[in-house]
Design an enzyme around this catalytic site. Structure first.
Site: not given
Ligand SMILES: *Cc1c(COP(=O)(O)O)cnc(C)c1O
Length: 385
Positions: A136, A42, A223, A269, A316, A318, A164
């Site tokens: 969540r 992602k 994951r 700045y 800044c 850029d 999660h």
């Molecule tokens: C982003 C995400 C992950 C990956 O998490 P990491 O800590 O980067 O390994 C896994 N599961 C869900 C639901 C996430 O949103």
């Protein structure tokens, strides 16, 4: 005259795909053999460039991906990425034609979402999200009846169910207890479903820290995001490593302008930097729009000629300014390393994150879209991309 990447771009990201491969194999060594490695790509693969990263992962045998949004998933498919692509976030029911067309897997984020997806009458693959305590997304572990109902929906083909963990990176007793509570309530739900004869599909709950700190859960897949990129979320986590990770990303720029300022003159700045003597300063064409936090103003460092030099004045949009008074023979065009190795000095993303008052995940995913992502091996070849 032929030019290298470094003549062509103002600033760029170098991506080390060998390091990526190393990290994937290292993390896979923590898995039981039937467990599947799902690569979380992602946010443009945490800033690394999702297409190139996923192509490499496909090449080394990874065939399971997770993204946050529908458009991220479509980008992967349109670039030929093969295998499962799970969308971890919410997608409107009205988009289910695209889920089907691109052969994607959608997460069911709650019971109402499941109902709205079913009402589209389009056959799609889904995983069910379970809220085991992060609060969540997901059906709660108390919504057993609703979870069962989703299994009876004709158009939703349930291939997995997941939760999660929200404090699996923390080592305090209360965090460990909470994680164990999340794991227990999730598996109680799974076991009840199995007892009643439901095919749960792939069961998963671990991300990077879940795998590292709770490796014995025997889920069907893990994951993995941040650690695949060879990075820990914060500096403290670099201790007690059970595996050796190699950072995949380096962030480079170059000196485009050098001048001297006299004693008492100010830079940038807000005139937040004032010189105490004559100083040689250099302008580097990278700024907060590229993802360099303004917290690093008058605080952070970069590396030039293998030496750490301070960022002076406010960063800044850029550009930023550095003090190169202590370095000999610096000239316009010389490379500036913000993240990565130069000579004997290495600046890691965890350091930048700490100084920016955040975690590596945010620093990486904020790296701006206008920075080209370049394979490390072609970076110094004599051609412009
Ligand atoms: C982003 C995400 C992950 C990956 O998490 P990491 O800590 O980067 O390994 C896994 N599961 C869900 C639901 C996430 O949103």
């Amino acid at each position: 005259m032929k030019k290298t990447i470094y003549d062509c771009y103002r600033s760029w990201i170098e991506v080390d795909l060998d390091a990526l491969q190393h990290n994937v194999y290292e993390l896979m060594s923590l898995l039981d053999s039937p467990q599947q490695f799902m690569a979380v790509v992602k946010a443009d693969a945490y800033g690394h460039g999702a297409v190139r990263i996923s192509q490499k992962l496909n090449q080394i045998g990874v065939s399971s991906f997770a993204v946050a949004t529908l458009s991220e998933a479509i980008e992967l498919r349109e670039n030929g990425i093969k295998g499962d692509i799970l969308i971890l976030g919410y997608t409107e029911a009205s988009q289910m034609m695209l889920i089907k067309k691109y052969n994607l897997i959608q997460t069911v984020v709650d019971y109402e979402h499941a109902l709205s997806l079913e009402q589209e009458k389009i056959d799609i693959h889904v995983h069910i999200a379970i809220d085991s305590g992060m609060h969540r997304l997901g059906l709660t572990t108390h919504e057993f009846q609703q979870v069962k109902k989703i299994y009876s929906f004709r158009h939703l083909h349930i291939e997995g169910i997941f939760s999660h963990l929200c404090v699996s990176d923390e080592h305090s007793l209360s965090s460990q207890k909470y994680t164990q509570y999340q794991i227990d309530s999730f598996f109680q739900l799974i076991n009840k479903l199995k007892k009643e004869g439901f095919d749960t599909g792939k069961v998963h709950i671990q991300s990077s820290y879940g795998l590292l700190n709770y490796p014995f859960l025997h889920c069907d897949l893990v994951r993995i995001g941040i650690m695949m990129y060879g990075v820990y979320s914060s500096k403290q986590d670099q201790n007690n490593q059970r595996i050796l990770l190699k950072p995949v990303l380096s962030l480079k720029s170059k000196i485009i302008h050098i001048h001297t300022i006299k004693k008492n003159e100010t830079v940038g700045y807000g005139r937040t930097y004032q010189s105490d003597q004559n100083r040689k300063i250099a302008i580097v064409p990278i700024g907060y729009a590229d993802g360099i936090s303004r917290y690093l103003s008058n605080y952070g460092h970069v590396i030039v000629h293998g030496q750490k030099v301070p960022i002076i004045g406010r960063i800044c949009m850029d550009q930023l300014t550095i003090d190169i008074s202590d370095i000999d023979n610096v000239k316009e065009g010389d490379i500036v390393t913000i993240i990565g190795q130069d000579g004997n000095i290495y600046q890691d993303v965890e350091t930048i994150a700490e100084m920016s008052q955040t975690i590596s995940n945010e620093v990486l995913s904020q790296l701006g879209g206008r920075l080209p992502r370049i394979d490390k091996e072609v970076c110094y070849e004599e051609k412009c991309l």
